[in-house]
Design a protein around this motif. Structure first.
Motif, PDB file in Angstrom:
ATOM      1  N   ARG A 238       0.832  -1.203   0.000  1.00 46.05           N
ATOM      2  CA  ARG A 238       0.000   0.000   0.000  1.00 46.05           C
ATOM      3  C   ARG A 238       0.867   1.253   0.000  1.00 46.05           C
ATOM      4  O   ARG A 238       1.871   1.326   0.701  1.00 46.05           O
TER       5      ARG A 238
ATOM      6  N   SER B  72      -6.824  -1.222  -0.391  1.00 49.28           N
ATOM      7  CA  SER B  72      -8.103  -0.769  -0.954  1.00 49.28           C
ATOM      8  C   SER B  72      -8.019   0.731  -1.164  1.00 49.28           C
ATOM      9  O   SER B  72      -7.305   1.431  -0.458  1.00 49.28           O
TER      10      SER B  72
ATOM     11  N   THR C  55     -10.691   4.227  -2.171  1.00 45.72           N
ATOM     12  CA  THR C  55     -12.074   4.669  -2.228  1.00 45.72           C
ATOM     13  C   THR C  55     -12.174   5.995  -2.984  1.00 45.72           C
ATOM     14  O   THR C  55     -11.228   6.792  -3.012  1.00 45.72           O
TER      15      THR C  55
ATOM     16  N   SER D 286     -10.916  -2.900  -4.340  1.00 45.54           N
ATOM     17  CA  SER D 286     -10.031  -3.748  -3.546  1.00 45.54           C
ATOM     18  C   SER D 286      -9.484  -4.868  -4.414  1.00 45.54           C
ATOM     19  O   SER D 286     -10.102  -5.268  -5.402  1.00 45.54           O
ATOM     20  N   THR D 287      -8.299  -5.356  -4.019  1.00 44.40           N
ATOM     21  CA  THR D 287      -7.645  -6.447  -4.738  1.00 44.40           C
ATOM     22  C   THR D 287      -7.612  -7.675  -3.840  1.00 44.40           C
ATOM     23  O   THR D 287      -7.064  -7.616  -2.744  1.00 44.40           O
TER      24      THR D 287
ATOM     25  N   GLU E 261     -15.570   1.738  -3.538  1.00 44.92           N
ATOM     26  CA  GLU E 261     -14.380   1.113  -2.962  1.00 44.92           C
ATOM     27  C   GLU E 261     -13.840   0.055  -3.906  1.00 44.92           C
ATOM     28  O   GLU E 261     -14.564  -0.839  -4.336  1.00 44.92           O
TER      29      GLU E 261
ATOM     30  N   PRO F  37      -9.243  -5.243 -10.007  1.00 42.91           N
ATOM     31  CA  PRO F  37      -9.849  -5.010  -8.690  1.00 42.91           C
ATOM     32  C   PRO F  37     -11.364  -5.220  -8.710  1.00 42.91           C
ATOM     33  O   PRO F  37     -12.012  -5.166  -9.762  1.00 42.91           O
TER      34      PRO F  37
END
Length: 594
Positions: free
Chosen positions: A248, A398, A400, A390-391, A388, A355
């Motif tokens: 991240r 994640s 947003t 996300s993977t 949102e 994603p």
């Protein structure tokens, strides 16, 4: 004669040497001798039998403590056997004409050695040496007979010879202590290999016991400190990354580098940029932390073990790819729409692997996918919508994107009706708080038909509602006209009138007014009575209730028929003529003074 050729005893125990005749003789002499190394015999003790009795005599204990003893059968007794007692003892029986016989008894004294001690080599041993190196020394002290020492690696017996060679051997030395006990020292030499870095070594002392038994004492296990060159290097990304290398943006990232050499070599961390190594850090720990990584820090990172003893074909360098934030979301926005309209919100995303997208509002799921459809929009539709992304391969990763929806339209007004505090209707003077709430966009303004309304403030968690309150006292006029609350914005205004119905007067206030009038009248009567008494001052019977007696001189007596008294007549006359002519004064003069 019956003589055991060998007797075994543990050190410290008592032992008895037997010398028994196979024939019954009434008279004989039994002698015990201790031969020395030259064969010379020293008489220790004798026993002469006469009939059924023995006459015992100890001649020479040769300094032994405690001394030798003979029992009632002529047997030699050695209390608290010592290592020095391990000798040959000769028993000679002389029976006169029957002849002479002798036999030899061998005494063995066993002693258990002390705990086995091992002293490993504390230095760093190199596996690159092509000869056997000293591993450790093992010692077994104060045993009898001398113990045997064996060596073990990982619990398996090491079959090493006593002859010196390049692969491994042992040397040993036995020492007889002053006590007669024996100590053994053994030293192990081995040619070491890299696999020995995890090996556990120990030694054991094997000792003998009476009756063919054996004992064993093991030393504590130990490990060696080895020096061996690096042959392989591992390089990986620590938490919060995954096996794919995704991390991240904004998180710290730890890079770990480990070689299999010992001692640990120095490590160099670098980043490859345009095929050039940009050195980041060098240390012996093999750790590198990147604080708050950003997207421009994605790329190829590497580490290298600086081990100059490594073989030429060893792979000492490793690289990996660091991927930061595989997600790219379109920017958020703010949208204004009129009441009753419809719209579609879009959320675009890029990333590998693809994603997943989810829409929520106030943490309530609305749907999955890149688009969200809204129809027949109401004020309840206003708020913040969150997309949102996300993977699945990166649980902590994640992103947003927010969409704020503003709904335009005529304000919606919501009054809060207030009921009387008591059963029945409102009464004059009752205090009441009126509340008006409204919502809309642009945010509506709230106003009241009466002064004193509070400024409009947002209602906590009220979905765009603002609220104002007004506190006042109920009157008949308010009952007739009511109180109006109005919400307005550029799209128009909406109002509401609060009504109170019939307002009853307060009973408590009416009673107070009647009481006040009654008190005023009573006070007036008291004043009139006081003036009357003053007029009669000094005259008998004045202000004396029920007093009987003759009237004062010069005053006519009242008749029993109830005729007017002269004072009353004079008062009326004085009133008509403008005042009394007596020195005492009249009522009008008192009022005037007053």
């Amino acid at each position: 004669m019956s003589v055991p050729p060998l007797v075994e005893v543990m050190r410290g125990d008592s032992v008895t040497l037997d010398c028994a005749l196979l024939e019954a003789l009434d008279h004989f002499v039994l002698e015990w001798f201790l031969p020395n190394r030259s064969g010379v015999r020293h008489l220790l003790a004798s026993a002469e039998r006469q009939g059924s009795e023995f006459q015992n005599k100890v001649y020479d204990s040769r300094g032994r403590s405690p001394p030798y003893l003979l029992d009632s059968q002529g047997r030699l007794v050695l209390a608290e056997a010592q290592v020095g007692d391990e000798r040959d003892y000769v028993c000679v029986v002389r029976a006169g004409a029957a002849g002479t016989a002798e036999a030899t008894v061998r005494l063995h004294v066993f002693a258990k050695p002390e705990a086995t001690e091992v002293t490993p080599n504390k230095g760093t041993l190199s596996v690159t040496e092509d000869f056997a190196q000293e591993i450790a020394t093992c010692t077994s002290l104060n045993g009898n007979p001398a113990p045997q020492i064996t060596w073990y690696r990982n619990g398996q017996l090491l079959a090493v010879p006593m002859e010196v060679n390049s692969e491994g051997y042992t040397t040993s030395r036995t020492v007889r202590e002053a006590s007669g006990l024996q100590s053994l020292t053994s030293t192990l030499y081995l040619r070491l290999h890299k696999a020995d870095r995890d090996s556990s070594f120990h030694c054991s002392a094997h000792y003998k016991l009476p009756n063919g038994r054996h004992g064993r004492l093991d030393s504590t296990p130990f490990r060696l400190t080895l020096h061996y060159p690096t042959e392989h290097v591992q390089f990986w990304v620590g938490s919060p990354a995954t096996t794919e290398g995704w991390v991240r943006e904004g998180d710290p990232v730890q890079l770990f580098c480990r070689g299999d050499g010992s001692p640990s070599p120095e490590y160099t961390f670098f980043r490859l940029q345009d095929k050039q190594e940009n050195v980041l850090k060098t240390n012996f720990g093999g750790n590198l932390t990147l604080e708050r990584v950003w997207r421009n820090q994605s790329g190829t990172y590497g580490c290298r073990a600086e081990d100059y003893d490594a073989p030429e074909d060893a792979e000492l360098s490793r690289t990996l790819e660091l991927h930061l934030d595989p997600l790219e979301l379109s920017t958020g926005e703010e949208l204004s729409l009129p009441l009753g309209s419809s719209t579609t919100a879009n959320c675009s995303v890029r990333g590998l692997p693809a994603p997943a997208l989810r829409w929520t509002k106030d943490s309530v799921p609305l749907g999955d996918g890149p688009t969200l459809s809204l129809s027949s929009i109401t004020f309840d539709s206003s708020g913040t919508y969150v997309c949102e992304a996300s993977t699945p391969t990166v649980p902590l990763l994640s992103r947003t994107r927010s969409l704020r929806l503003l709904v335009e339209g005529l304000p919606e007004l919501q009054p809060e009706e207030t009921q009387p505090q008591r059963e029945g209707s409102w009464r004059e003077g009752d205090e009441v708080t009126l509340i008006c709430s409204a919502r809309g966009y642009p945010e509506p303004k709230l106003s009241w038909s009466q002064l004193g309304g509070s400024p409009a403030e947002p209602v906590p968690g009220g979905q765009g509602w603002v609220s104002s309150s007004l506190t006042l006292k109920v009157t008949s006029a308010l009952s007739r006209d009511g109180v109006s609350c109005e919400a307005s914005n550029p799209f128009g205004n909406t109002h509401h009138v609060f009504h109170f119905g019939n307002v009853a007067p307060q009973a408590a206030q009416a009673g107070v007014a009647v009481l006040a009038v009654a008190v005023s009248v009573g006070l007036l009567l008291l004043v009139i009575a006081a003036f009357y008494c003053m007029r009669r001052k000094g005259r008998p019977g004045c202000c004396r209730k029920g007093e009987k007696g003759a009237p004062p001189p010069g005053e006519p007596e009242l008749s029993h028929s109830g005729a007017e008294r002269p004072e009353q007549t004079g008062l009326l006359m004085g009133g008509a003529s403008g005042g009394a002519k007596r020195g005492s004064g009249g009522f009008g003069d008192e009022v005037g003074e007053a």
